[in-house]
Design a protein around this motif. Structure first.
Motif, PDB file in Angstrom:
ATOM      1  N   PHE A   1     -10.085  -0.953  -7.770  1.00 34.68           N
ATOM      2  CA  PHE A   1     -10.238  -1.412  -6.385  1.00 34.68           C
ATOM      3  C   PHE A   1      -9.904  -2.904  -6.329  1.00 34.68           C
ATOM      4  O   PHE A   1     -10.466  -3.696  -7.085  1.00 34.68           O
ATOM      5  CB  PHE A   1     -11.679  -1.231  -5.914  1.00 34.68           C
ATOM      6  N   VAL A   2      -8.990  -3.268  -5.444  1.00 36.34           N
ATOM      7  CA  VAL A   2      -8.650  -4.691  -5.287  1.00 36.34           C
ATOM      8  C   VAL A   2      -8.723  -5.058  -3.805  1.00 36.34           C
ATOM      9  O   VAL A   2      -8.672  -4.174  -2.940  1.00 36.34           O
ATOM     10  CB  VAL A   2      -7.240  -5.008  -5.866  1.00 36.34           C
ATOM     11  N   PRO A   3      -8.837  -6.366  -3.504  1.00 32.78           N
ATOM     12  CA  PRO A   3      -8.899  -6.764  -2.089  1.00 32.78           C
ATOM     13  C   PRO A   3      -7.575  -6.455  -1.379  1.00 32.78           C
ATOM     14  O   PRO A   3      -6.570  -6.186  -2.044  1.00 32.78           O
ATOM     15  CB  PRO A   3      -9.108  -8.289  -2.158  1.00 32.78           C
ATOM     16  N   PRO A   4      -7.561  -6.524  -0.039  1.00 32.42           N
ATOM     17  CA  PRO A   4      -6.296  -6.294   0.678  1.00 32.42           C
ATOM     18  C   PRO A   4      -5.254  -7.292   0.172  1.00 32.42           C
ATOM     19  O   PRO A   4      -5.572  -8.460  -0.063  1.00 32.42           O
ATOM     20  CB  PRO A   4      -6.637  -6.598   2.138  1.00 32.42           C
ATOM     21  N   GLN A   5      -4.045  -6.827  -0.029  1.00 34.26           N
ATOM     22  CA  GLN A   5      -2.991  -7.687  -0.568  1.00 34.26           C
ATOM     23  C   GLN A   5      -2.094  -8.201   0.553  1.00 34.26           C
ATOM     24  O   GLN A   5      -1.992  -7.580   1.619  1.00 34.26           O
ATOM     25  CB  GLN A   5      -2.141  -6.886  -1.559  1.00 34.26           C
ATOM     26  N   GLY A   6      -1.411  -9.304   0.286  1.00 38.45           N
ATOM     27  CA  GLY A   6      -0.439  -9.826   1.249  1.00 38.45           C
ATOM     28  C   GLY A   6       0.782  -8.920   1.297  1.00 38.45           C
ATOM     29  O   GLY A   6       0.853  -7.907   0.594  1.00 38.45           O
ATOM     30  N   TYR A   7       1.752  -9.308   2.091  1.00 44.34           N
ATOM     31  CA  TYR A   7       2.958  -8.485   2.287  1.00 44.34           C
ATOM     32  C   TYR A   7       3.804  -8.449   1.013  1.00 44.34           C
ATOM     33  O   TYR A   7       4.228  -7.385   0.561  1.00 44.34           O
ATOM     34  CB  TYR A   7       3.744  -9.085   3.459  1.00 44.34           C
ATOM     35  N   VAL A   8       4.024  -9.624   0.426  1.00 42.74           N
ATOM     36  CA  VAL A   8       4.864  -9.712  -0.780  1.00 42.74           C
ATOM     37  C   VAL A   8       4.241  -8.911  -1.916  1.00 42.74           C
ATOM     38  O   VAL A   8       4.913  -8.142  -2.609  1.00 42.74           O
ATOM     39  CB  VAL A   8       5.052 -11.196  -1.186  1.00 42.74           C
ATOM     40  N   GLU A   9       2.930  -9.066  -2.114  1.00 42.66           N
ATOM     41  CA  GLU A   9       2.237  -8.349  -3.190  1.00 42.66           C
ATOM     42  C   GLU A   9       2.271  -6.841  -2.932  1.00 42.66           C
ATOM     43  O   GLU A   9       2.477  -6.057  -3.848  1.00 42.66           O
ATOM     44  CB  GLU A   9       0.778  -8.798  -3.311  1.00 42.66           C
ATOM     45  N   THR A  10       2.042  -6.450  -1.699  1.00 45.43           N
ATOM     46  CA  THR A  10       2.030  -5.020  -1.388  1.00 45.43           C
ATOM     47  C   THR A  10       3.384  -4.386  -1.699  1.00 45.43           C
ATOM     48  O   THR A  10       3.463  -3.323  -2.323  1.00 45.43           O
ATOM     49  CB  THR A  10       1.672  -4.791   0.105  1.00 45.43           C
ATOM     50  N   LEU A  11       4.450  -5.063  -1.284  1.00 42.10           N
ATOM     51  CA  LEU A  11       5.778  -4.497  -1.553  1.00 42.10           C
ATOM     52  C   LEU A  11       6.065  -4.502  -3.059  1.00 42.10           C
ATOM     53  O   LEU A  11       6.689  -3.578  -3.585  1.00 42.10           O
ATOM     54  CB  LEU A  11       6.858  -5.268  -0.795  1.00 42.10           C
ATOM     55  N   GLY A  12       5.582  -5.527  -3.760  1.00 40.69           N
ATOM     56  CA  GLY A  12       5.753  -5.577  -5.221  1.00 40.69           C
ATOM     57  C   GLY A  12       5.023  -4.426  -5.888  1.00 40.69           C
ATOM     58  O   GLY A  12       5.558  -3.752  -6.773  1.00 40.69           O
ATOM     59  N   LEU A  13       3.806  -4.165  -5.443  1.00 40.69           N
ATOM     60  CA  LEU A  13       3.030  -3.053  -6.010  1.00 40.69           C
ATOM     61  C   LEU A  13       3.686  -1.712  -5.687  1.00 40.69           C
ATOM     62  O   LEU A  13       3.734  -0.817  -6.520  1.00 40.69           O
ATOM     63  CB  LEU A  13       1.592  -3.070  -5.461  1.00 40.69           C
ATOM     64  N   LEU A  14       4.206  -1.602  -4.480  1.00 40.95           N
ATOM     65  CA  LEU A  14       4.819  -0.338  -4.065  1.00 40.95           C
ATOM     66  C   LEU A  14       6.120  -0.077  -4.832  1.00 40.95           C
ATOM     67  O   LEU A  14       6.350   1.026  -5.324  1.00 40.95           O
ATOM     68  CB  LEU A  14       5.083  -0.393  -2.547  1.00 40.95           C
ATOM     69  N   ARG A  15       6.936  -1.103  -4.964  1.00 39.25           N
ATOM     70  CA  ARG A  15       8.245  -0.949  -5.631  1.00 39.25           C
ATOM     71  C   ARG A  15       8.114  -0.461  -7.068  1.00 39.25           C
ATOM     72  O   ARG A  15       9.004   0.161  -7.607  1.00 39.25           O
ATOM     73  CB  ARG A  15       8.921  -2.326  -5.648  1.00 39.25           C
TER      74      ARG A  15
END
Ligand code: UD1
Length: 372
Positions: A264-278
């Motif tokens: 479980f991690v806190p809500p991520q920013g846009y750049v981090e979210t796309l990095g995690l998704l990619r």
């Protein structure tokens, strides 16, 4: 030349993302547009709001309506009252309402009641599920807007089916524009992000869940978590929306622990979210926008809902809808076999020029009101 006065109202996380490319586009045509950005304050935590303003290089809002949290009626009515005051003073030529949140509906209603032109960014999306607050917001917003910017052909057809054929435009999706612009930064930063989170490329499933239909009901949420825990061999990275965090705390789920491979991690920013998704092997979500982002990044997606407003992702067999949480482990396990044949820019969501198209339509279609 008289400039077109535009007020854009944002307030919740997805609105910051989808409006950003249009805001940049309008700012780079200052000789034609006078832009005022208003924040409703629906999302107020730094990790739900401020971070997006810096990552997306958005200007500071001229006004924050500070609505905060509350019931749907409270949020909608409070935004309307505060926005009405501001719109009466600022007398814009057009008000832009992006997305499908309570902020969107309040903006469109207020603008329409003041007889201003109202433009709906992301018009025509339909899930067909009126139990979703967003579906109510979308339908009503479309029906009180005067300019409708549809991201897909399906959305445009939905509008026509409801008798909305005047001033509707197929523009493509501004979220494609946003993603393309931020991608170099995502690629530059993703390695460090994976190291920091102790993740390897393709060795984890990204999980995001925040819809009331999944997290507000205790039994359902408990069942979802139990089924996530059953996937012991799979690493799960779960950035938690504040709503979900609150509900999990009520269930006394230990969100600090990583006992069952759930991180479980806190809500991520846009750049981090796309990095995690990619770099994920699969996305498990109930978000609208992330289904589409996964599609564009060619990541298999499992959606924990019975409907989607992005049927194109189903047609391409890049997304599977499941409602029963017991099906999560098996569906995630076979997600790799999904067909991800469509490649950007041949996607149904446009080619990254939606904001430019919208700016040109605004130049042509917005009537500048007198006196200034
Ligand atoms: C809203 C949108 C949803 C969108 C989502 C993205 C509506 C009806 N829903 O849902 O379409 O997908 O944003 O995130 O507009 N909270 C905080 N800090 C914040 C914001 C919210 O702690 O900065 C908590 C509050 O306890 C609040 C709860 O989250 O009660 C829900 O927030 P709210 O803005 O009402 O709706 P979302 O679930 O975020």
């Amino acid at each position: 030349m008289t400039r077109i006065r535009i007020v854009v109202v944002v307030g919740a996380r997805p609105q910051f993302i989808k409006s950003a490319p249009l805001i940049q586009e309008l700012l780079s045509h200052r000789h034609r547009f006078r832009l005022t950005l208003v924040h409703s304050g629906q999302h107020y935590d730094p990790e739900m709001s401020t971070i997006f303003f810096s990552e997306l290089k958005l200007p500071a809002p001229a006004l924050n309506l500070r609505v905060g949290s509350g019931s749907h009626a409270y949020q909608t009515a409070t935004i309307m009252l505060r926005l009405e005051r501001f719109l009466r003073e600022s007398q814009p030529d057009v008000v832009i309402a992006p997305g499908d949140t309570n902020t969107t509906l309040a903006t469109a209603l207020t603008g329409a009641k003041l007889a201003y032109q109202v433009a709906h960014l992301e018009a025509g999306l339909r899930s067909g599920d009126m139990d979703m607050p967003e579906e109510i917001n979308r339908r009503l917003t479309d029906h009180c807007s005067t300019l409708l910017f549809a991201p897909t052909r399906t959305a445009l057809a939905n509008l026509a089916r409801e008798g909305l054929a005047k001033d509707t435009w197929l523009t493509g999706d501004t979220m494609v524009d946003a993603m393309q612009r931020v991608m170099p930064t995502v690629k530059r930063r993703e390695q460090k992000l994976l190291e920091r989170m102790d993740l390897d490329d393709q060795d984890y499933v990204l999980v995001t869940l925040h819809r009331p239909s999944n997290v507000d009901n205790k039994d359902r949420l408990r069942q979802i978590i139990r089924n996530l825990e059953r996937m012991r061999k799979v690493k799960l990275v779960f950035p938690m929306h504040p709503r979900t965090r609150k509900k999990l705390r009520n269930l006394k789920t230990n969100i600090k622990q990583n006992r069952f491979g759930i991180c479980f991690v806190p809500p991520q920013g846009y750049v981090e979210t796309l990095g995690l998704l990619r770099n994920a092997k699969c996305l498990l979500t109930d978000s609208g926008g992330m289904q589409k982002e996964a599609f564009l990044l060619r990541i298999p997606c499992v959606t924990l809902r019975s409907t989607t407003e992005w049927p194109e992702t189903l047609v391409a067999r890049a997304n599977r809808l499941i409602l029963d949480p017991r099906k999560i482990p098996t569906t995630v396990a076979i997600a790799k076999s999904m067909n991800l044949a469509l490649k950007p820019p041949k996607t149904p969501f446009g080619d990254g020029t939606a904001s430019q198209k919208i700016r040109k339509i605004l130049e042509r279609r917005v009537t500048v009101r007198e006196p200034h």
